[in-house]
Design a protein around this motif. Structure first.
Motif, PDB file in Angstrom:
ATOM      1  N   LYS A  57       0.821  -1.214   0.000  1.00  0.00           N
ATOM      2  CA  LYS A  57       0.000   0.000   0.000  1.00  0.00           C
ATOM      3  C   LYS A  57       0.855   1.265   0.000  1.00  0.00           C
ATOM      4  CE  LYS A  57      -3.980  -2.092   2.297  1.00  0.00           C
ATOM      5  NZ  LYS A  57      -4.924  -2.026   3.462  1.00  0.00           N
ATOM      6  N   ILE A  58       2.147   1.092   0.228  1.00  0.00           N
ATOM      7  CA  ILE A  58       3.076   2.225   0.247  1.00  0.00           C
ATOM      8  C   ILE A  58       3.886   2.237  -1.040  1.00  0.00           C
ATOM      9  CG2 ILE A  58       5.024   3.311   1.449  1.00  0.00           C
ATOM     10  CD1 ILE A  58       2.478   3.353   3.061  1.00  0.00           C
ATOM     11  N   LEU A  59       4.005   3.414  -1.666  1.00  0.00           N
ATOM     12  CA  LEU A  59       4.867   3.577  -2.834  1.00  0.00           C
ATOM     13  C   LEU A  59       6.136   4.300  -2.412  1.00  0.00           C
ATOM     14  CD1 LEU A  59       2.319   4.686  -5.609  1.00  0.00           C
ATOM     15  CD2 LEU A  59       3.318   2.417  -5.259  1.00  0.00           C
ATOM     16  N   ILE A  60       7.259   3.885  -2.981  1.00  0.00           N
ATOM     17  CA  ILE A  60       8.526   4.527  -2.662  1.00  0.00           C
ATOM     18  C   ILE A  60       9.221   4.973  -3.940  1.00  0.00           C
ATOM     19  CG2 ILE A  60       8.868   3.303  -0.482  1.00  0.00           C
ATOM     20  CD1 ILE A  60      10.705   1.354  -1.920  1.00  0.00           C
ATOM     21  N   ALA A  61       9.979   6.062  -3.833  1.00  0.00           N
ATOM     22  CA  ALA A  61      10.706   6.602  -4.983  1.00  0.00           C
ATOM     23  C   ALA A  61      11.959   5.787  -5.244  1.00  0.00           C
ATOM     24  CB  ALA A  61      11.063   8.055  -4.729  1.00  0.00           C
TER      25      ALA A  61
END
Length: 325
Positions: A57-61
């Motif tokens: 559910k978390i997006l990271i760069a």
């Protein structure tokens, strides 16, 4: 990094723009944006963002995202954020504005006095100013309508219908030039005027009578015209050129920089067609440079056109300013 497709400001919402900024500033976001087409594109076809291991559910760069964001979003996001704060509209992720909505609100703010003085009913206003969405848009999108009311400092739209032409202008004190635009897109990016130190006027379609309102004092500045390179856009240029010549002023058309982003004339919702019965599609060759004539000849021959919004105004302006074309 894989090639990135062209962004459409009508498709990006404020919640997506804010999440993209969080990815830049915080290197992650938990915003519920993974079903957005553009976000899915970035996730599946580039290496710029990814789901966090152990918590999808978390997006990271990823590597390269910071540079990409700075090139494509940073300046615009900062302008939007500052504008919403100026209007006392909380710039939180819950706003359902599209990027095109925000750009249009900025244009309304820049021309608020003119618009308020010539205010028509909500359907007419919506059709002319929010032309990408139609006459019923403001009636059905409360957040945008309420923002318009706040900017114009009114409680509601009048009931009467007026056949008006709005003078849409992005001003710059002591400009180096005036750029007349067939479409509203560049006016919705007012940082163009600040960076180039120019004044932008909307003179598209049947709105060219607005040219008559240009003050004599402003005619001392160089005047350029930016448009769709199709039959209708170039015919409008001819009409504007003839109008200004009567006032002793020449207007120079901005020739698109290369590489050109050609489109077929029968592309979606494009109705302008070249006139194959007449030489040079009936256009006046004397108004165009040799390079412009060469480009028009190719467009007519191959039944193509170039959309004004596909150009980068800064590049096109300096390209023509330096007489490269």
């Amino acid at each position: 990094m894989k090639f990135l497709k062209k962004l459409n400001s009508k498709d990006l919402t404020w919640s997506v723009l804010k999440a993209l900024h969080d990815l830049y500033e915080k290197k992650k976001t938990g915003a519920k944006i993974q079903e957005n087409d553009f976000i899915r594109y970035l996730m599946m076809q580039t290496d710029l963002i990814a789901q966090k291991k152990g918590n999808n559910k978390i997006l990271i760069a990823q590597d390269g995202y910071e540079e990409y964001y700075e090139d494509h979003f940073y300046a615009a996001y900062k302008y939007y954020y500052d504008f919403l704060n100026l209007m006392n509209i909380r710039p939180d992720g819950g706003k359902n504005f599209t990027e095109e909505d925000i750009r249009t609100l900025i244009l309304i703010y820049e021309s608020r006095n003119e618009l308020k003085d010539k205010l028509s009913n909500i359907e007419d206003f919506s059709a002319k100013i929010f032309d990408y969405a139609g006459s019923k848009y403001l009636k059905h999108k409360d957040s945008v309508r309420n923002a318009v009311l706040k900017i114009l400092e009114i409680e509601e739209f009048p009931q009467s219908n007026k056949d008006l032409q709005y003078r849409l202008v992005v001003d710059y004190i002591n400009p180096k030039a005036i750029i007349l635009c067939e479409n509203k897109s560049f006016l919705k990016q007012p940082w163009n005027a600040n960076e180039l130190e120019v004044k932008l006027w909307y003179v598209g379609g049947n709105n060219i009578s607005i040219v008559d309102d240009i003050d004599e004092m402003e005619l001392i500045y160089p005047i350029y015209y930016s448009c769709d390179w199709d039959f209708d856009g170039l015919k409008i240029y001819q009409r504007i050129s003839n109008k200004l010549k009567k006032r002793g002023v020449d207007v120079k058309i901005l020739v698109p920089t290369t590489p050109h982003l050609y489109l077929p004339t029968n592309s979606f919702k494009h109705y302008s067609r070249w006139d194959y019965k007449l030489d040079f599609s009936g256009l006046d060759r004397k108004l165009f440079s040799s390079n412009a004539q060469e480009l028009i000849t190719k467009l007519v021959k191959d039944d193509l056109w170039i959309e004004e919004e596909s150009n980068v105004l800064k590049e096109m302006y300096f390209h023509n300013l330096n007489d490269i074309c």
